[in-house]
Design a protein around this motif. Structure first.
Motif, PDB file in Angstrom:
ATOM      1  N   GLY A 181      14.056  46.403  26.090  1.00 57.49           N
ATOM      2  CA  GLY A 181      15.259  45.609  26.245  1.00 57.49           C
ATOM      3  C   GLY A 181      16.470  46.298  25.645  1.00 57.49           C
ATOM      4  O   GLY A 181      17.528  45.704  25.513  1.00 57.49           O
ATOM      5  N   THR A 182      16.309  47.582  25.278  1.00 62.76           N
ATOM      6  CA  THR A 182      17.413  48.379  24.749  1.00 62.76           C
ATOM      7  C   THR A 182      17.532  49.650  25.571  1.00 62.76           C
ATOM      8  O   THR A 182      16.583  50.077  26.230  1.00 62.76           O
ATOM      9  N   TYR A 183      18.722  50.271  25.534  1.00 59.10           N
ATOM     10  CA  TYR A 183      18.920  51.508  26.283  1.00 59.10           C
ATOM     11  C   TYR A 183      17.997  52.630  25.789  1.00 59.10           C
ATOM     12  O   TYR A 183      17.413  53.334  26.608  1.00 59.10           O
ATOM     13  N   GLU A 197      17.778  45.984  32.638  1.00 61.72           N
ATOM     14  CA  GLU A 197      18.979  45.205  32.372  1.00 61.72           C
ATOM     15  C   GLU A 197      19.796  45.829  31.235  1.00 61.72           C
ATOM     16  O   GLU A 197      21.023  45.876  31.292  1.00 61.72           O
ATOM     17  N   ALA A 198      19.118  46.359  30.216  1.00 69.85           N
ATOM     18  CA  ALA A 198      19.819  47.028  29.116  1.00 69.85           C
ATOM     19  C   ALA A 198      20.543  48.271  29.625  1.00 69.85           C
ATOM     20  O   ALA A 198      21.674  48.560  29.210  1.00 69.85           O
ATOM     21  N   ALA A 231      29.349  49.037  30.251  1.00 74.55           N
ATOM     22  CA  ALA A 231      30.220  49.239  29.085  1.00 74.55           C
ATOM     23  C   ALA A 231      30.790  50.653  29.081  1.00 74.55           C
ATOM     24  O   ALA A 231      31.974  50.864  28.787  1.00 74.55           O
ATOM     25  N   TRP A 232      29.965  51.643  29.433  1.00 73.63           N
ATOM     26  CA  TRP A 232      30.432  53.033  29.460  1.00 73.63           C
ATOM     27  C   TRP A 232      31.527  53.200  30.503  1.00 73.63           C
ATOM     28  O   TRP A 232      32.556  53.819  30.241  1.00 73.63           O
ATOM     29  N   TYR A 233      31.321  52.628  31.686  1.00 69.55           N
ATOM     30  CA  TYR A 233      32.307  52.749  32.755  1.00 69.55           C
ATOM     31  C   TYR A 233      33.607  52.055  32.364  1.00 69.55           C
ATOM     32  O   TYR A 233      34.697  52.574  32.599  1.00 69.55           O
TER      33      TYR A 233
END
Length: 85
Positions: free
Chosen positions: A36-38, A57-58, A65-67
């Motif tokens: 559940g984390t990148y 989903e992560a 967020a990066w974009y």
């Protein structure tokens, strides 16, 4: 009589070695992140396995967020020569 590496380097007029940054030698999987984390998504990819839904989903949230953070820079590079010099 035994001399250390640093003493030999100093006797040759060279800088002694500095400790390396990062994890200590031999340590692996320090701070493994849960699914559940990148970082967990990347762990799935490195293991060449399909990522679970929470990790997917992560990844989506991470890239959104990066974009959002880099949107202006990306759009500018697309307008002027595709970002190539």
């Amino acid at each position: 009589m035994s001399t250390s590496y640093d003493e030999v380097m100093q006797s040759l007029g060279l800088e002694p070695s500095r400790p390396k940054r990062g994890r200590p030698a031999g340590s692996t999987n320090v701070g493994v992140q849960p699914c559940g984390t990148y970082p967990a998504y990347m762990r799935h990819k490195q293991a060449r396995e399909d990522a679970c839904e929470p990790c997917l989903e992560a990844k989506r949230q991470y890239y959104r967020a990066w974009y959002a953070k880099n949107r202006d820079r990306i759009r500018a590079s697309r307008r002027v020569g595709g970002g190539r010099a």
